[in-house]
Design a protein around this motif. Structure first.
Motif, PDB file in Angstrom:
ATOM      1  N   ARG A   1       0.858  -1.184   0.000  1.00  0.00           N
ATOM      2  CA  ARG A   1       0.000   0.000   0.000  1.00  0.00           C
ATOM      3  C   ARG A   1       0.895   1.236   0.000  1.00  0.00           C
ATOM      4  NH1 ARG A   1      -5.229   0.684   1.112  1.00  0.00           N
ATOM      5  NH2 ARG A   1      -5.390  -1.452   1.919  1.00  0.00           N
ATOM      6  N   GLY A   2       0.704   2.104  -0.974  1.00  0.00           N
ATOM      7  CA  GLY A   2       1.562   3.265  -1.118  1.00  0.00           C
ATOM      8  C   GLY A   2       0.816   4.568  -0.908  1.00  0.00           C
ATOM      9  N   ASP A   3       1.559   5.640  -0.782  1.00  0.00           N
ATOM     10  CA  ASP A   3       1.025   6.984  -0.589  1.00  0.00           C
ATOM     11  C   ASP A   3       1.317   7.797  -1.848  1.00  0.00           C
ATOM     12  OD1 ASP A   3       0.207   9.458   0.197  1.00  0.00           O
ATOM     13  OD2 ASP A   3       1.602   9.658   1.879  1.00  0.00           O
ATOM     14  N   LEU A   4       0.316   7.916  -2.725  1.00  0.00           N
ATOM     15  CA  LEU A   4       0.522   8.612  -3.995  1.00  0.00           C
ATOM     16  C   LEU A   4       0.804  10.088  -3.766  1.00  0.00           C
ATOM     17  CD1 LEU A   4       0.525   8.370  -7.065  1.00  0.00           C
ATOM     18  CD2 LEU A   4      -1.935   8.874  -7.041  1.00  0.00           C
ATOM     19  N   LEU A   5       0.089  10.710  -2.800  1.00  0.00           N
ATOM     20  CA  LEU A   5       0.308  12.125  -2.527  1.00  0.00           C
ATOM     21  C   LEU A   5       1.713  12.358  -1.977  1.00  0.00           C
ATOM     22  CD1 LEU A   5      -0.754  15.005  -2.365  1.00  0.00           C
ATOM     23  CD2 LEU A   5      -1.672  14.480  -0.089  1.00  0.00           C
ATOM     24  N   GLY A   6       2.156  11.470  -1.088  1.00  0.00           N
ATOM     25  CA  GLY A   6       3.500  11.605  -0.546  1.00  0.00           C
ATOM     26  C   GLY A   6       4.562  11.475  -1.623  1.00  0.00           C
ATOM     27  N   ALA A   7       4.362  10.526  -2.549  1.00  0.00           N
ATOM     28  CA  ALA A   7       5.315  10.361  -3.655  1.00  0.00           C
ATOM     29  C   ALA A   7       5.319  11.602  -4.542  1.00  0.00           C
ATOM     30  CB  ALA A   7       4.951   9.129  -4.474  1.00  0.00           C
ATOM     31  N   ALA A   8       4.142  12.147  -4.800  1.00  0.00           N
ATOM     32  CA  ALA A   8       4.042  13.347  -5.636  1.00  0.00           C
ATOM     33  C   ALA A   8       4.742  14.530  -4.979  1.00  0.00           C
ATOM     34  CB  ALA A   8       2.577  13.673  -5.907  1.00  0.00           C
ATOM     35  N   GLN A   9       4.640  14.642  -3.659  1.00  0.00           N
ATOM     36  CA  GLN A   9       5.295  15.750  -2.956  1.00  0.00           C
ATOM     37  C   GLN A   9       6.819  15.650  -3.071  1.00  0.00           C
ATOM     38  OE1 GLN A   9       3.578  15.288   0.937  1.00  0.00           O
ATOM     39  NE2 GLN A   9       1.900  16.727   0.536  1.00  0.00           N
ATOM     40  N   ARG A  10       7.335  14.438  -3.055  1.00  0.00           N
ATOM     41  CA  ARG A  10       8.779  14.271  -3.186  1.00  0.00           C
ATOM     42  C   ARG A  10       9.266  14.534  -4.619  1.00  0.00           C
ATOM     43  NH1 ARG A  10       9.878   8.564  -0.363  1.00  0.00           N
ATOM     44  NH2 ARG A  10       7.655   8.273  -0.748  1.00  0.00           N
ATOM     45  N   LEU A  11       8.326  14.596  -5.557  1.00  0.00           N
ATOM     46  CA  LEU A  11       8.683  14.838  -6.954  1.00  0.00           C
ATOM     47  C   LEU A  11       8.488  16.296  -7.364  1.00  0.00           C
ATOM     48  CD1 LEU A  11       7.226  11.585  -8.561  1.00  0.00           C
ATOM     49  CD2 LEU A  11       9.635  12.239  -8.474  1.00  0.00           C
ATOM     50  N   TYR A  12       8.361  17.197  -6.365  1.00  0.00           N
ATOM     51  CA  TYR A  12       8.183  18.620  -6.680  1.00  0.00           C
ATOM     52  C   TYR A  12       9.358  19.151  -7.513  1.00  0.00           C
ATOM     53  CZ  TYR A  12       4.088  19.454  -3.696  1.00  0.00           C
ATOM     54  OH  TYR A  12       2.838  19.464  -3.166  1.00  0.00           O
ATOM     55  N   PHE A  13      10.561  18.807  -7.101  1.00  0.00           N
ATOM     56  CA  PHE A  13      11.738  19.316  -7.816  1.00  0.00           C
ATOM     57  C   PHE A  13      11.739  18.817  -9.261  1.00  0.00           C
ATOM     58  CE2 PHE A  13      16.196  18.740  -9.190  1.00  0.00           C
ATOM     59  CZ  PHE A  13      16.610  20.070  -9.178  1.00  0.00           C
ATOM     60  N   ALA A  14      11.420  17.522  -9.458  1.00  0.00           N
ATOM     61  CA  ALA A  14      11.362  16.968 -10.815  1.00  0.00           C
ATOM     62  C   ALA A  14      10.299  17.688 -11.639  1.00  0.00           C
ATOM     63  CB  ALA A  14      11.078  15.473 -10.761  1.00  0.00           C
ATOM     64  N   ALA A  15       9.163  17.990 -11.009  1.00  0.00           N
ATOM     65  CA  ALA A  15       8.095  18.693 -11.713  1.00  0.00           C
ATOM     66  C   ALA A  15       8.544  20.108 -12.104  1.00  0.00           C
ATOM     67  CB  ALA A  15       6.841  18.753 -10.842  1.00  0.00           C
ATOM     68  N   CYS A  16       9.286  20.753 -11.215  1.00  0.00           N
ATOM     69  CA  CYS A  16       9.794  22.096 -11.531  1.00  0.00           C
ATOM     70  C   CYS A  16      10.779  22.051 -12.696  1.00  0.00           C
ATOM     71  CB  CYS A  16      10.456  22.708 -10.290  1.00  0.00           C
ATOM     72  SG  CYS A  16       9.301  23.139  -8.975  1.00  0.00           S
ATOM     73  N   CYS A  17      11.650  21.032 -12.709  1.00  0.00           N
ATOM     74  CA  CYS A  17      12.591  20.880 -13.827  1.00  0.00           C
ATOM     75  C   CYS A  17      11.854  20.662 -15.141  1.00  0.00           C
ATOM     76  CB  CYS A  17      13.535  19.706 -13.563  1.00  0.00           C
ATOM     77  SG  CYS A  17      14.716  19.974 -12.224  1.00  0.00           S
ATOM     78  N   ALA A  18      10.834  19.812 -15.095  1.00  0.00           N
ATOM     79  CA  ALA A  18      10.065  19.530 -16.306  1.00  0.00           C
ATOM     80  C   ALA A  18       9.344  20.785 -16.786  1.00  0.00           C
ATOM     81  CB  ALA A  18       9.066  18.404 -16.035  1.00  0.00           C
ATOM     82  N   LEU A  19       8.757  21.541 -15.848  1.00  0.00           N
ATOM     83  CA  LEU A  19       8.027  22.759 -16.218  1.00  0.00           C
ATOM     84  C   LEU A  19       8.978  23.805 -16.787  1.00  0.00           C
ATOM     85  CD1 LEU A  19       5.269  24.142 -16.228  1.00  0.00           C
ATOM     86  CD2 LEU A  19       5.775  24.999 -13.922  1.00  0.00           C
ATOM     87  N   ALA A  20      10.171  23.928 -16.179  1.00  0.00           N
ATOM     88  CA  ALA A  20      11.157  24.892 -16.686  1.00  0.00           C
ATOM     89  C   ALA A  20      11.601  24.525 -18.098  1.00  0.00           C
ATOM     90  CB  ALA A  20      12.359  24.933 -15.744  1.00  0.00           C
TER      91      ALA A  20
END
Length: 660
Positions: A415-434
């Motif tokens: 059982r995983g925490d999708l929201l928790g995983a997404a929060q740890r991927l903030y930096f990756a999301a910022c890189c992708a958006l940039a």
């Protein structure tokens, strides 16, 4: 005499393979340890005998023994020594001998390094491996004998296909076969498990290293073949969706799914039935690739044979092993336990998602490859399914998978925490958006798909590093403690990161060269210049350069930027008199990760000028650098003690000895 020794060794290996295919399995059924041990001796003996046969054929090539038909048809005394060696597998008969040599090699590895396997499982695996070996040895001896003699012996040979006289073809086939044939071990494990009726997490732990070895070599083999076609054929492309290219790509997709599925089975005892089926399908796709290359059903620069009678024999092998395996699976599957349960949002769920899209992608490539062949057989109509079809079907299937890749390692088991995983991927999301915003700004907002592709590539690159960064806990523990935690992580964690990072590197190269490459096609004479991507390419001169078995017409170019000479490069046409064939030797200048690519076309009617094709390919080398990252990631995972065959058993033995 050497040729006869090789032929005799090949016949003798068939006899030993027949013994190996029967006695160990019979011993497993009766519980007879001595009969089961015959598998180890026979597997080792088969490898030694086939190695003798292969060495005899290679000796015939090196010494230019043209009394051997195979040597006469594929070699020449003027060939460089390297290509005399590679001529051994640069033809149908020799390449099949290499195929069975590698097949026997993997069987010998299981025999020698599978000491910690259960005796019955090992015996059954070696017997199934011998079934495959026997079938292909029969195929060689009955339809593709590499030791057939000529009387009288010709004075000179017909030369190796000029396209194959390249260092890339010295490396590409052996690596590709190590991948193709390596999946036979996973197949043998699957059939042995179905026969034995024992499928559990230990089985997955045993089969994963063999699958990983095959996957590593197949990754490198496909990559090497892609780069060879890119620089040798003079067409400037790195992938053509050729049916034979697809034939190696399909087992790679299925093998990737098998690796991830076996991980779920090992960790959670889940997906047992699906993992067994994937092991069967992966090797089945490898056999299908062998059939396509050697049956004569298609024409390709990669095809080895066009004899339909050989194709019928391989088709029979294909039907026997694939059909028999699927029938056995259908009979035994209902008796197998499904395995543990897990929530949809979990690491198991992410790996199931991975399997779903990888197998769908493989099925899409399979349909696109076989549909024209089936249509021609049924209706006589010839159609071509090319890059547009695969780009429009394969691409959209892979996008959701690539987006989900960084989430998988961050989710917990069961059982995983999708929201928790997404929060740890903030930096990756910022890189992708940039990256997305930067490309939109660079192109004036006109290339939305290109911007999305760059964003997805940076999402993969940054997302793949997130797992290591999170597990090291640099922000919570500080850099010194975090570094110590990072170095203490298992090697498989670094392997996963490197493989996913390599996928992002390859995607970055694909998107860049597909979107921003420039091409100029012009007719040039000495003294003419052409402009491309801010560079000035000047045609300086053309000269004749004799080679050992060819005559070359080489064009010399100077590359300038702002009036400053950056480099000089040559592009050539080579004419091989024996084969009466011409090949293109592209001129390539690598600048950073980008390349300037020059290919010569046909001369003009007055012979004073020549057609020149020039490409500027930004970041194109990242395509192949990414595959190296993937393969290195596989090596790291293989080096993890927990994934090596028998490691847990040896650990128990050491603990027992220490206690004693």
């Amino acid at each position: 005499m050497i040729v006869e020794i090789g032929h005799f060794a090949l016949v003798l290996s068939l006899s030993v393979a027949l013994v190996q295919s029967v006695l160990p399995m019979f011993g497993a059924m009766r519980g007879d340890q001595r009969l089961m041990e015959t598998g180890t001796i026979a597997a080792t003996g088969c490898f030694v005998l086939i190695a003798i046969a292969f060495s005899a054929l290679m000796t015939s090539y090196v010494t230019s023994d043209f009394s051997v038909l195979n040597v006469f048809e594929n070699s020449n005394s003027k060939q460089p020594l390297l290509y005399k060696f590679t001529s051994t597998w640069g033809n149908h008969e020799g390449s099949m001998l290499l195929w069975v040599l590698i097949l026997a090699f993997f069987g010998a590895l299981v025999a020698l390094f599978g000491r910690d396997l259960p005796a019955t499982l090992k015996a059954n695996v070696l017997s199934v491996q011998a079934w495959i070996l026997t079938a292909f040895l029969l195929f060689i001896l009955l339809t593709s004998n590499p030791f057939q003699r000529l009387d009288p012996a010709p004075m000179e040979g017909q030369d190796l296909n000029p396209i194959l006289q390249d260092i890339g073809l010295a490396i590409h086939p052996p690596m590709l076969y190590l991948g193709y044939v390596g999946f036979s071990i996973a197949f043998s494990f699957a059939i042995a498990a179905l026969i034995d009726g024992r499928i559990d997490a230990a089985w997955a732990r045993w089969v994963r290293p063999w699958t990983l070895i095959a996957w590593i070599f197949l990754t490198l083999g496909i990559s090497m073949g892609s780069y060879w076609a890119y620089y040798e054929l003079g067409w400037g492309g790195w992938w053509f969706w050729d049916p034979v290219e697809n034939a190696s790509f399909m087992p790679w997709l299925a093998g990737t799914a098998l690796l991830h599925s076996a991980l779920v089975m090992e960790k959670r005892s889940a997906l047992k039935i699906w993992t067994i089926l994937l092991a069967i399908l992966t090797f089945s796709l490898s056999l299908l690739g062998t059939f396509l290359v050697r049956s004569g059903v298609l024409t390709s620069v990669h095809a080895f044979a066009t004899d339909p009678t050989r194709g019928v024999f391989i088709l029979a092998i294909l039907c026997f092993f694939i059909g028999g395996a699927l029938v056995l699976f259908a009979i035994r599957a209902s008796a197998l336990e499904g395995g543990g349960l897990f929530a949809p949002i979990s690491r198991e769920g992410a790996l199931v998602f991975n399997n779903l899209f990888l197998t769908t992608a493989a099925a899409t490539v399979l349909v696109g490859t076989l549909y024209p062949l089936l249509l021609e057989v049924l209706t006589g109509e010839k159609i071509s399914v090319g890059a547009p079809f695969f780009d429009l079907t394969f691409g959209p299937i892979m996008v959701p998978l690539l987006f989900a890749v960084p989430f998988g390692p961050l989710l917990g088991w069961k059982r995983g925490d999708l929201l928790g995983a997404a929060q740890r991927l903030y930096f990756a999301a910022c890189c992708a958006l940039a990256a997305l915003i930067g490309i939109l700004a660079y192109t004036g907002g006109t290339r939305i798909l290109t911007a999305f592709g760059f964003g997805l590539a940076f999402w993969l690159l940054a997302g793949s590093l997130t797992d290591l960064f999170s597990r090291a806990a640099f922000l919570k523990k500080g850099w010194r403690t975090g570094l110590a935690r990072l170095l203490g992580l298992p090697r498989s964690a670094f392997g996963t990161t490197l493989a996913h990072f390599g996928l992002g590197v390859t995607l970055l190269g694909i998107v860049s060269v597909s979107s921003f490459q420039e091409e100029v096609i012009t007719t040039m004479a000495p003294g003419n210049s052409a402009e491309i991507a801010g560079y000035t390419l000047t045609f300086d001169r053309i000269a004749q350069r004799p080679g050992p078995n060819f005559e070359a017409q080489a064009a010399h170019f100077s590359v300038r930027r702002g009036g400053v000479v950056m480099t000089e490069m040559d592009s050539a046409k080579r004419f091989f008199p024996v084969r009466q064939m011409t090949t293109t030797e592209s001129g390539i200048w690598t600048h950073g990760f980008s390349q300037l690519y020059v290919s010569l076309g046909d001369p003009s009617a007055d012979k004073q000028s020549i057609v020149v094709r020039i490409w500027w390919k930004p970041l194109v080398t990242l395509i192949w650098i990414g595959t190296v990252f993937m393969a290195v990631g596989g090596v790291f995972s293989l080096a993890d003690r927990r994934l090596r065959v028998g490691a847990p058993m040896r650990g128990h033995r050491k603990a027992a000895l220490a206690e004693a």
